[in-house]
Design an enzyme around this catalytic site. Sequence first.
Site, PDB file in Angstrom:
ATOM      1  N   TYR A   1      -3.429   3.028 -12.796  1.00 46.84           N
ATOM      2  CA  TYR A   1      -2.414   4.095 -12.855  1.00 46.84           C
ATOM      3  C   TYR A   1      -1.014   3.528 -13.058  1.00 46.84           C
ATOM      4  O   TYR A   1      -0.050   4.274 -13.121  1.00 46.84           O
ATOM      5  CB  TYR A   1      -2.462   4.960 -11.595  1.00 46.84           C
ATOM      6  CG  TYR A   1      -2.413   4.158 -10.315  1.00 46.84           C
ATOM      7  CD1 TYR A   1      -1.212   3.715  -9.810  1.00 46.84           C
ATOM      8  CD2 TYR A   1      -3.590   3.807  -9.662  1.00 46.84           C
ATOM      9  CE1 TYR A   1      -1.165   2.943  -8.671  1.00 46.84           C
ATOM     10  CE2 TYR A   1      -3.554   3.026  -8.517  1.00 46.84           C
ATOM     11  CZ  TYR A   1      -2.342   2.609  -8.031  1.00 46.84           C
ATOM     12  OH  TYR A   1      -2.303   1.827  -6.906  1.00 46.84           O
TER      13      TYR A   1
ATOM     14  N   SER B   1       0.822  -1.217   0.000  1.00 49.31           N
ATOM     15  CA  SER B   1       0.000   0.000   0.000  1.00 49.31           C
ATOM     16  C   SER B   1       0.854   1.265   0.000  1.00 49.31           C
ATOM     17  O   SER B   1       1.901   1.340   0.642  1.00 49.31           O
ATOM     18  CB  SER B   1      -0.892   0.008   1.247  1.00 49.31           C
ATOM     19  OG  SER B   1      -1.512   1.261   1.366  1.00 49.31           O
ATOM     20  N   PHE B   2       0.366   2.273  -0.734  1.00 45.43           N
ATOM     21  CA  PHE B   2       1.033   3.582  -0.760  1.00 45.43           C
ATOM     22  C   PHE B   2       0.518   4.495   0.360  1.00 45.43           C
ATOM     23  O   PHE B   2       1.058   5.570   0.578  1.00 45.43           O
ATOM     24  CB  PHE B   2       0.775   4.289  -2.100  1.00 45.43           C
ATOM     25  CG  PHE B   2       1.251   3.520  -3.292  1.00 45.43           C
ATOM     26  CD1 PHE B   2       2.508   2.942  -3.299  1.00 45.43           C
ATOM     27  CD2 PHE B   2       0.454   3.395  -4.415  1.00 45.43           C
ATOM     28  CE1 PHE B   2       2.967   2.231  -4.405  1.00 45.43           C
ATOM     29  CE2 PHE B   2       0.901   2.689  -5.532  1.00 45.43           C
ATOM     30  CZ  PHE B   2       2.158   2.106  -5.519  1.00 45.43           C
ATOM     31  N   SER B   3      -0.548   4.084   1.034  1.00 48.93           N
ATOM     32  CA  SER B   3      -1.200   4.977   1.995  1.00 48.93           C
ATOM     33  C   SER B   3      -0.317   5.363   3.182  1.00 48.93           C
ATOM     34  O   SER B   3      -0.316   6.537   3.574  1.00 48.93           O
ATOM     35  CB  SER B   3      -2.515   4.366   2.487  1.00 48.93           C
ATOM     36  OG  SER B   3      -3.424   4.317   1.416  1.00 48.93           O
TER      37      SER B   3
ATOM     38  N   ASP C   1     -13.568   6.656  -1.890  1.00 42.55           N
ATOM     39  CA  ASP C   1     -13.120   6.310  -3.251  1.00 42.55           C
ATOM     40  C   ASP C   1     -13.946   7.061  -4.305  1.00 42.55           C
ATOM     41  O   ASP C   1     -13.387   7.644  -5.231  1.00 42.55           O
ATOM     42  CB  ASP C   1     -13.261   4.800  -3.500  1.00 42.55           C
ATOM     43  CG  ASP C   1     -12.237   3.983  -2.726  1.00 42.55           C
ATOM     44  OD1 ASP C   1     -11.130   4.493  -2.490  1.00 42.55           O
ATOM     45  OD2 ASP C   1     -12.556   2.832  -2.370  1.00 42.55           O
TER      46      ASP C   1
ATOM     47  N   LEU D   1      -9.067   3.759 -14.348  1.00 37.99           N
ATOM     48  CA  LEU D   1      -8.707   3.768 -12.924  1.00 37.99           C
ATOM     49  C   LEU D   1      -7.337   3.148 -12.678  1.00 37.99           C
ATOM     50  O   LEU D   1      -6.742   3.344 -11.628  1.00 37.99           O
ATOM     51  CB  LEU D   1      -9.778   3.051 -12.086  1.00 37.99           C
ATOM     52  CG  LEU D   1     -11.184   3.660 -12.142  1.00 37.99           C
ATOM     53  CD1 LEU D   1     -12.055   3.037 -11.053  1.00 37.99           C
ATOM     54  CD2 LEU D   1     -11.180   5.175 -12.009  1.00 37.99           C
TER      55      LEU D   1
ATOM     56  N   GLY E   1     -16.042  -3.716  -7.509  1.00 38.56           N
ATOM     57  CA  GLY E   1     -16.021  -2.787  -6.382  1.00 38.56           C
ATOM     58  C   GLY E   1     -15.699  -1.363  -6.800  1.00 38.56           C
ATOM     59  O   GLY E   1     -16.363  -0.409  -6.353  1.00 38.56           O
TER      60      GLY E   1
ATOM     61  N   LYS F   1     -13.488  -4.451   2.746  1.00 34.96           N
ATOM     62  CA  LYS F   1     -14.316  -3.270   2.488  1.00 34.96           C
ATOM     63  C   LYS F   1     -15.824  -3.510   2.644  1.00 34.96           C
ATOM     64  O   LYS F   1     -16.551  -2.610   3.046  1.00 34.96           O
ATOM     65  CB  LYS F   1     -14.059  -2.742   1.075  1.00 34.96           C
ATOM     66  CG  LYS F   1     -12.763  -1.964   0.934  1.00 34.96           C
ATOM     67  CD  LYS F   1     -12.655  -1.415  -0.485  1.00 34.96           C
ATOM     68  CE  LYS F   1     -11.530  -0.405  -0.580  1.00 34.96           C
ATOM     69  NZ  LYS F   1     -11.520   0.275  -1.872  1.00 34.96           N
TER      70      LYS F   1
ATOM     71  N   ALA G   1     -18.117  -3.691 -13.439  1.00 35.41           N
ATOM     72  CA  ALA G   1     -19.185  -3.609 -12.441  1.00 35.41           C
ATOM     73  C   ALA G   1     -18.723  -4.183 -11.112  1.00 35.41           C
ATOM     74  O   ALA G   1     -19.517  -4.678 -10.322  1.00 35.41           O
ATOM     75  CB  ALA G   1     -20.425  -4.344 -12.947  1.00 35.41           C
TER      76      ALA G   1
HETATM   77  P1  ATR Z   1     -12.366  -4.101  -8.253  1.00 41.94           P
HETATM   78  O1  ATR Z   1     -12.690  -3.990  -6.791  1.00 41.94           O
HETATM   79  O2  ATR Z   1     -10.961  -3.719  -8.601  1.00 41.94           O
HETATM   80  O3  ATR Z   1     -13.368  -3.417  -9.106  1.00 41.94           O
HETATM   81  P2  ATR Z   1     -13.595  -6.672  -8.734  1.00 41.94           P
HETATM   82  O4  ATR Z   1     -14.697  -6.330  -7.804  1.00 41.94           O
HETATM   83  O5  ATR Z   1     -12.991  -8.027  -8.677  1.00 41.94           O
HETATM   84  O6  ATR Z   1     -12.368  -5.667  -8.580  1.00 41.94           O
HETATM   85  O7  ATR Z   1     -14.099  -6.367 -10.230  1.00 41.94           O
HETATM   86  C1  ATR Z   1     -13.322  -6.604 -11.334  1.00 41.94           C
HETATM   87  C2  ATR Z   1     -14.002  -6.033 -12.569  1.00 41.94           C
HETATM   88  O8  ATR Z   1     -13.115  -6.200 -13.684  1.00 41.94           O
HETATM   89  C3  ATR Z   1     -15.292  -6.740 -12.964  1.00 41.94           C
HETATM   90  O9  ATR Z   1     -16.118  -5.841 -13.648  1.00 41.94           O
HETATM   91  C4  ATR Z   1     -14.768  -7.834 -13.897  1.00 41.94           C
HETATM   92  O10 ATR Z   1     -15.732  -8.326 -14.781  1.00 41.94           O
HETATM   93  P3  ATR Z   1     -16.691  -9.586 -14.325  1.00 41.94           P
HETATM   94  O11 ATR Z   1     -17.743  -8.992 -13.428  1.00 41.94           O
HETATM   95  O12 ATR Z   1     -17.239 -10.100 -15.604  1.00 41.94           O
HETATM   96  O13 ATR Z   1     -15.789 -10.551 -13.617  1.00 41.94           O
HETATM   97  C5  ATR Z   1     -13.731  -7.051 -14.664  1.00 41.94           C
HETATM   98  N1  ATR Z   1     -12.693  -7.845 -15.299  1.00 41.94           N
HETATM   99  C6  ATR Z   1     -11.556  -8.317 -14.731  1.00 41.94           C
HETATM  100  N2  ATR Z   1     -10.835  -9.001 -15.637  1.00 41.94           N
HETATM  101  C7  ATR Z   1     -11.516  -8.954 -16.819  1.00 41.94           C
HETATM  102  C8  ATR Z   1     -11.289  -9.446 -18.137  1.00 41.94           C
HETATM  103  N3  ATR Z   1     -10.182 -10.144 -18.440  1.00 41.94           N
HETATM  104  N4  ATR Z   1     -12.208  -9.183 -19.077  1.00 41.94           N
HETATM  105  C9  ATR Z   1     -13.321  -8.487 -18.796  1.00 41.94           C
HETATM  106  N5  ATR Z   1     -13.606  -7.991 -17.564  1.00 41.94           N
HETATM  107  C10 ATR Z   1     -12.715  -8.218 -16.594  1.00 41.94           C
END
Ligand code: ATR
Length: 294
Positions: free
Chosen positions: A234, A23-25, A110, A232, A138, A74, A136
């Site tokens: 970086y 973590s960078f925090s 966030d 998102l 977190g 979270k 979709a």
């Molecule tokens: P975060 O908290 O970083 O948003 P997360 O809750 O695990 O992490 O969500 C990851 C997001 O990236 C989801 O929207 C996921 O799509 P799915 O709901 O279909 O799993 C998306 N994602 C991650 N890898 C992907 C990939 N290779 N192709 C398409 N969507 C991807």
Amino acid sequence: MGFPEINGKTKVCGLFGFPVEHSFSPAMHNAAYGKLGLNWVYVPYAVHPDRLKQAVEGIRSLELAGVNVTVPHKQNILPLLDEIDPAARIIGAVNTVVNVRGKLHGYNTDGPGFIRSLETGANFSPRGKSALLLGAGGAARAVAAALALAGVNNLYITNRTAERAADLARDVSQACQVVVQVLPWGSELPEERVAAVDLVVQTTSIGMSPRADQSPEFPFAALNPGQLVCDLVYNPEKTLFLQQAAAQGAKILNGLGMLLYQGVLAFELWTGRSAPVEIMKETLLKQVSGEVER
Ligand code: ATR
């Protein structure tokens, strides 16, 4: 770094996550305390998922001023807190806890951090605008709720797993009375919709280092100057997604500002002081570019 001298009056903030080593925090917050000469310190705590309840009780018993919360806590921390900010409730996740005389208040900085980064980094105000979100998970939940609360007119969500996009659309539209529509993912994403939105936000982890050669399938040719495209991610600083958007003339913004401002807002919730944004940004940039030994 200007750490305050630790003594009997030192106030302690921390980070609950598992793991927390990367973590960078801590660096960002400790630099801020040093800059303002505050007798505060920020400590990372690796809290095992089975021990979250005890750790939260520890905030009260050890009289920590507050904590940040990261993966995987979270969502799970919500029922353990005394009060949840309405935006954090909509998002369904807390990233900042403030200890107010033993009562624990949960916030999510966030989403507001993202809005602040749009304003400061791109001079973009969401009110009355339309936005398209890729993802979709977190991060998308935080951004979707924040955009809805900031007054976007139309929100579109596309996600590989359509069901997750539908769940997010339902939650946000119910909570904020904003029209949220789910669009198909990838090659089926309608070009005319992409061309018409003011803002595009890539919230998935696709393209994140070490997989910087990857990008979501997206009709980049539909983008145009006048649109703002955010990623998102970086690291790398400019993802392949942002490079392709920039090639169409769109304005681009990465996720560093969101990371910075979620910290700025947490600092302000804990200390009641204006955060020294420049030193926090400088510290963050050093961390991200690996200039600081961890
Ligand atoms: P975060 O908290 O970083 O948003 P997360 O809750 O695990 O992490 O969500 C990851 C997001 O990236 C989801 O929207 C996921 O799509 P799915 O709901 O279909 O799993 C998306 N994602 C991650 N890898 C992907 C990939 N290779 N192709 C398409 N969507 C991807």
